[in-house]
Motif scaffolding. Structure first.
Motif, mmCIF file in Angstrom:
data_model
loop_
_atom_site.group_PDB
_atom_site.id
_atom_site.type_symbol
_atom_site.label_atom_id
_atom_site.label_comp_id
_atom_site.label_asym_id
_atom_site.label_seq_id
_atom_site.Cartn_x
_atom_site.Cartn_y
_atom_site.Cartn_z
ATOM 1 N N VAL A 1 9.926 -12.521 -37.185
ATOM 2 C CA VAL A 1 10.079 -12.868 -38.602
ATOM 3 C C VAL A 1 10.958 -14.113 -38.669
ATOM 4 O O VAL A 1 12.129 -14.088 -38.282
ATOM 5 C CB VAL A 1 10.685 -11.708 -39.405
ATOM 6 N N GLU A 2 10.399 -15.208 -39.163
ATOM 7 C CA GLU A 2 11.008 -16.526 -39.006
ATOM 8 C C GLU A 2 11.984 -16.908 -40.115
ATOM 9 O O GLU A 2 12.755 -17.857 -39.961
ATOM 10 C CB GLU A 2 9.898 -17.579 -38.918
ATOM 11 N N THR A 3 11.962 -16.172 -41.203
ATOM 12 C CA THR A 3 12.832 -16.502 -42.334
ATOM 13 C C THR A 3 12.862 -15.318 -43.296
ATOM 14 O O THR A 3 11.870 -14.588 -43.410
ATOM 15 C CB THR A 3 12.327 -17.749 -43.085
ATOM 16 N N PRO A 4 13.970 -15.121 -44.020
ATOM 17 C CA PRO A 4 13.966 -14.102 -45.077
ATOM 18 C C PRO A 4 13.122 -14.520 -46.286
ATOM 19 O O PRO A 4 12.763 -13.670 -47.101
ATOM 20 C CB PRO A 4 15.449 -13.995 -45.471
ATOM 21 N N ASP A 5 12.807 -15.807 -46.412
ATOM 22 C CA ASP A 5 12.114 -16.340 -47.590
ATOM 23 C C ASP A 5 10.613 -16.087 -47.493
ATOM 24 O O ASP A 5 9.906 -16.726 -46.721
ATOM 25 C CB ASP A 5 12.392 -17.838 -47.715
ATOM 26 N N HIS A 6 10.127 -15.187 -48.319
ATOM 27 C CA HIS A 6 8.715 -14.797 -48.292
ATOM 28 C C HIS A 6 7.784 -15.923 -48.722
ATOM 29 O O HIS A 6 6.623 -15.977 -48.291
ATOM 30 C CB HIS A 6 8.510 -13.588 -49.225
ATOM 31 N N ASP A 7 8.252 -16.828 -49.567
ATOM 32 C CA ASP A 7 7.372 -17.798 -50.223
ATOM 33 C C ASP A 7 7.167 -19.094 -49.452
ATOM 34 O O ASP A 7 6.376 -19.939 -49.871
ATOM 35 C CB ASP A 7 7.898 -18.106 -51.627
ATOM 36 N N LEU A 8 7.877 -19.289 -48.346
ATOM 37 C CA LEU A 8 7.644 -20.491 -47.560
ATOM 38 C C LEU A 8 6.262 -20.409 -46.898
ATOM 39 O O LEU A 8 5.840 -19.357 -46.452
ATOM 40 C CB LEU A 8 8.728 -20.660 -46.497
ATOM 41 N N LYS A 9 5.586 -21.542 -46.830
ATOM 42 C CA LYS A 9 4.196 -21.539 -46.367
ATOM 43 C C LYS A 9 4.070 -21.807 -44.878
ATOM 44 O O LYS A 9 3.115 -21.345 -44.238
ATOM 45 C CB LYS A 9 3.381 -22.568 -47.157
ATOM 46 N N ASP A 10 4.984 -22.593 -44.304
ATOM 47 C CA ASP A 10 4.846 -22.925 -42.892
ATOM 48 C C ASP A 10 6.192 -23.361 -42.321
ATOM 49 O O ASP A 10 7.178 -23.516 -43.050
ATOM 50 C CB ASP A 10 3.800 -24.033 -42.700
ATOM 51 N N LEU A 11 6.217 -23.600 -41.024
ATOM 52 C CA LEU A 11 7.458 -23.915 -40.326
ATOM 53 C C LEU A 11 8.065 -25.241 -40.758
ATOM 54 O O LEU A 11 9.282 -25.437 -40.642
ATOM 55 C CB LEU A 11 7.218 -23.924 -38.814
#
Length: 327
Positions: A82-92
């Motif tokens: 899991v790369e981030t707590p932010d669900h709404d980010l679309k990509d790296l």
């Protein structure tokens, strides 16, 4: 039921797992990877979670034997990154740089841990993005499979690299880097420690590879500066892909490291991106010739698409605060 089945015609192992049928498909009422869920809790930046629907497990049972066909225990590990707590980010490319560094550091730490496990022969760290690829959960995440065998594609690369090293006394990947540097025709981006380029032998329309300039075999070989440079190169690559067609690009990313057992001084760490769009709304399907023979057709000229990638990289360079230069 969870087991490995051997294909004697190709030398491949097939992972069989009945539990995979239970995977949720893009749920709209909850996200298991968001902060506060049963699996994640609070107060984290990146997470390595057990895959709830794994193909492999260290407690996999021994399968019943067959008279002719070969089976083996589906022993190993499947995890979600899991790369981030932010669900709404679309990509790296949308992650803050320090967050992207944390993702790479997690890849390094997972590699370090699993290298010590005697059951693991090869670690595949990968990322699927986009509904067209078949991603079942939209929260930004990657995956890893710790395998008890070396997969076929990695075996082919290793064998060809070994043959080239024995014949020429140089690393095949280092030679590829030399060729690309001399022409610069297909190089998209370069920073102090990594080069991003479209390969001469690209299979996918906007395929991009990332090679470290230093000859290393594992993520664990990277120093702090190289880890930060890799984070920069990953964001340059994903930002370029998401700009080339002015839309989010569906792709698969795979990290290729050396196997964990044996000496592979001739091998070279590298990362490959396989974007599946050839134009807006047009998917490059792996169809008859590709599925039937594993031989790809390229419906364009790689160097022309490389020029498009170069322009896209220049468009996002300032937004991403890239540390290197778009070529």
């Amino acid at each position: 039921m969870r087991e490995l089945r051997y294909n004697p015609l190709t030398g491949q192992w097939i992972m069989v797992s009945a539990v995979r049928k239970k995977r949720p498909w893009r749920p709209t009422n909850f996200c298991p990877f968001c902060p506060g869920s049963e699996e994640t809790g609070y107060g984290w930046k990146v997470l390595l979670l057990p895959n709830r629907f794994p193909m492999l497990s260290f407690d996999a049972p021994k399968p019943e034997s067959e008279e002719f066909y070969k089976k083996a225990r589906a022993i190993g590990q499947c995890s979600v990154i899991v790369e981030t707590p932010d669900h709404d980010l679309k990509d790296l490319d949308e992650l803050p740089r320090e967050q992207m560094v944390k993702v790479v550091e997690l890849w390094v730490e997972a590699t370090k841990t699993l290298k010590e496990n005697p059951h693991v022969a090869y670690l595949a760290i990968f990322r699927n993005k986009g509904e067209e690829i078949g991603v079942s959960l939209t929260h930004p995440h990657g995956q890893l499979y710790a395998l008890p065998y070396i997969p076929l594609k990695a075996r082919l690369k290793i064998e060809n690299s070994r043959k080239y090293y024995k014949s020429k006394n140089e690393c095949l990947f280092c030679r590829i880097l030399k060729e690309e540097k001399e022409s610069e025709e297909r190089i998209i981006y370069e920073n102090d420690n990594f080069i991003v380029f479209m390969p001469f032998f690209a299979s996918w329309p906007f395929e991009m590879h990332i090679y470290p300039k230093r000859h290393v075999q594992y993520l664990t070989d990277l120093n702090k500066e190289e880890i930060e440079s890799l984070a920069d190169a990953i964001q340059a690559t994903t930002g370029t892909l998401n700009t080339i067609l002015e839309r989010q690009m569906p792709y698969t990313m795979m990290i290729f490291q050396a196997p964990f057992k044996g000496n592979y001084k001739f091998y070279h760490l590298h990362i490959e991106f396989y974007p599946i769009l050839r134009d807006n709304g047009k998917i490059k399907y792996a169809a008859g010739i590709e599925m039937g023979t594993w031989e790809f057709t390229y419906d364009a000229i790689p160097e022309e698409n490389a020029r498009k990638l170069k322009e896209a990289c220049k468009k996002v360079s300032q937004r991403l605060n890239l540390k290197g230069k778009c070529i």
